[in-house]
Scaffold this active site. Structure first.
Site, short mmCIF file in Angstrom:
data_model
loop_
_atom_site.label_atom_id
_atom_site.label_comp_id
_atom_site.label_asym_id
_atom_site.label_seq_id
_atom_site.Cartn_x
_atom_site.Cartn_y
_atom_site.Cartn_z
N HIS A 54 0.86 -1.28 0.02
CA HIS A 54 0.06 -0.04 -0.07
C HIS A 54 0.86 1.03 0.08
O HIS A 54 2.02 1.17 0.00
CB HIS A 54 -0.94 -0.13 1.05
CG HIS A 54 -0.33 0.23 2.49
ND1 HIS A 54 0.54 -0.82 3.03
CD2 HIS A 54 -0.27 0.89 3.57
CE1 HIS A 54 0.64 -0.62 4.31
NE2 HIS A 54 0.24 0.49 4.49
N HIS A 56 1.54 3.93 2.07
CA HIS A 56 1.95 4.75 3.10
C HIS A 56 3.53 4.80 2.91
O HIS A 56 4.14 3.84 2.71
CB HIS A 56 1.44 3.88 4.35
CG HIS A 56 0.19 4.22 4.77
ND1 HIS A 56 -0.53 3.40 5.64
CD2 HIS A 56 -0.71 5.36 4.46
CE1 HIS A 56 -1.73 4.07 5.75
NE2 HIS A 56 -2.04 5.07 4.91
N ASP A 58 5.89 4.46 5.32
CA ASP A 58 6.87 3.73 5.68
C ASP A 58 6.99 2.21 5.00
O ASP A 58 7.54 1.30 5.17
CB ASP A 58 6.38 3.39 6.93
CG ASP A 58 5.11 2.91 7.25
OD1 ASP A 58 4.19 3.26 6.56
OD2 ASP A 58 4.72 1.94 8.29
N HIS A 59 5.97 2.04 3.93
CA HIS A 59 6.27 1.12 3.06
C HIS A 59 6.60 1.21 1.47
O HIS A 59 7.23 0.27 0.96
CB HIS A 59 4.85 0.43 2.85
CG HIS A 59 4.23 -0.42 4.33
ND1 HIS A 59 4.21 -1.48 4.67
CD2 HIS A 59 3.74 0.57 5.28
CE1 HIS A 59 3.74 -1.54 5.79
NE2 HIS A 59 3.46 -0.16 6.42
N HIS A 112 -7.58 -0.94 5.74
CA HIS A 112 -6.37 0.11 6.28
C HIS A 112 -6.15 1.28 5.33
O HIS A 112 -6.05 2.38 5.57
CB HIS A 112 -5.12 -0.68 6.19
CG HIS A 112 -4.01 0.21 6.81
ND1 HIS A 112 -3.92 0.42 8.36
CD2 HIS A 112 -2.72 0.33 6.13
CE1 HIS A 112 -2.78 1.10 8.24
NE2 HIS A 112 -1.99 1.11 7.08
N ASP A 131 0.05 -4.16 6.29
CA ASP A 131 -0.50 -3.26 7.47
C ASP A 131 -2.12 -4.11 7.57
O ASP A 131 -3.05 -3.36 8.19
CB ASP A 131 -0.53 -2.00 7.36
CG ASP A 131 0.72 -1.35 7.62
OD1 ASP A 131 1.77 -2.28 8.01
OD2 ASP A 131 1.06 -0.16 7.81
N HIS A 169 4.94 -4.86 10.38
CA HIS A 169 5.33 -4.22 11.67
C HIS A 169 5.83 -5.22 12.66
O HIS A 169 4.72 -6.21 12.86
CB HIS A 169 4.45 -3.22 12.04
CG HIS A 169 4.36 -2.05 11.15
ND1 HIS A 169 5.18 -0.86 11.60
CD2 HIS A 169 3.65 -1.79 10.09
CE1 HIS A 169 4.71 -0.09 10.54
NE2 HIS A 169 3.70 -0.41 9.57
FE FE Z 1 2.72 0.75 8.18
ZN ZN Z 2 0.03 1.74 6.64
#
Ligand code: FE
Ligand code: ZN
Length: 239
Positions: A54, A56, A58-59, A112, A131, A169
């Site tokens: 996805h 975001h 942090d990905h 999410h 996530d 995570h």
């Molecule tokens: Fe994340």
């Molecule tokens: Zn996420």
């Protein structure tokens, strides 16, 4: 296919999937480039593909650097067309994508985010859940409804129990506290928590889990209906 777990940022997991015959590789969710680059350079890996669950940061934080350096192609959901820069290959729900030994099915899991997908490598029985499904937890519902998330998790529940789950995570220990509070007298959960603590005490990640373990121990997968699930999600958001 070999899987290398690469820790990124605070508590993110990125994964390198390596064809051991020729060192070709895919990376799943490179939250940042640095640790991925380090492994690639030390091990003389040919990075061919970047897979994003996805949009975001942090990905996908490492996408740009890795794409430019290795001319790797970015694969992501067609629904993230506007949100993940420079996608090369657009994926849709149920699609099977294959290149050499890398072969996976796309499972669309809105909740999410609306564009969230999981990569199910059915030959190896491995799923990358980003996530959406964590060990002993699930992602926060940011864009979809609880119903979307419940339905998405229901899809993952139907994968073969032996399927290994690689999630986004390291939240497992925290998640276990919530599970044990609201799911007392679950001996499978008690066993899982002992295992988790052992791993963490030895400096090891709690990844991978398995669909079987999550069916037995993850309170969000044990929720019998949408109402029960929604209640748990609300409780967890304020936990
Ligand atoms: Fe994340
Ligand atoms: Zn996420």
């Amino acid at each position: 296919m070999k899987i290398e777990i690469i820790k990124c940022l605070e508590d993110n997991f990125s994964y390198l999937l390596i064809n051991e015959k020729n060192s070709d590789a895919c990376v799943v969710d490179p939250g940042e480039a640095k640790p991925v680059l380090k492994f690639i350079e030390e091990n003389k890996i040919n990075l061919k593909y970047i897979l994003n669950t996805h949009h975001h940061g942090d990905h996908i934080g490492g996408n740009n650097t890795l794409k430019n350096k290795f001319s790797a192609k970015i694969l992501a959901s067609e629904n993230d067309r506007e949100r993940i820069p420079e996608i090369d290959i657009f994926l849709s729900d149920g699609q099977v994508w294959k290149d050499d030994i890398f072969e996976f099915k796309v499972i669309s899991v809105p909740g999410h985010t609306m564009g969230h997908i999981c990569f199910y490598f059915f030959n190896e029985k491995i799923v990358f859940t980003g996530d959406t499904l964590f060990s002993l937890g699930c992602g926060r519902v940011f864009e979809g409804s609880n119903k979307d998330m419940f339905n998405s998790l229901t899809k993952l529940k139907s994968l073969p129990p032996v399927t290994k789950v690689y999630f986004g995570h390291e939240y497992t220990l925290n998640n276990s506290i919530f599970c044990s509070k609201f799911d007392e007298n679950n001996s499978e959960l008690d066993r899982k928590i002992i295992d988790i603590k052992k791993k963490l005490n030895n400096g090891l990640p709690t990844v991978p889990s398995s669909i079987k373990d999550e069916l037995d121990c993850n309170i969000f997968l044990r929720a019998k209906n949408l109402k029960e699930f929604s209640k748990l999600r609300d409780l967890k958001d304020n936990f």
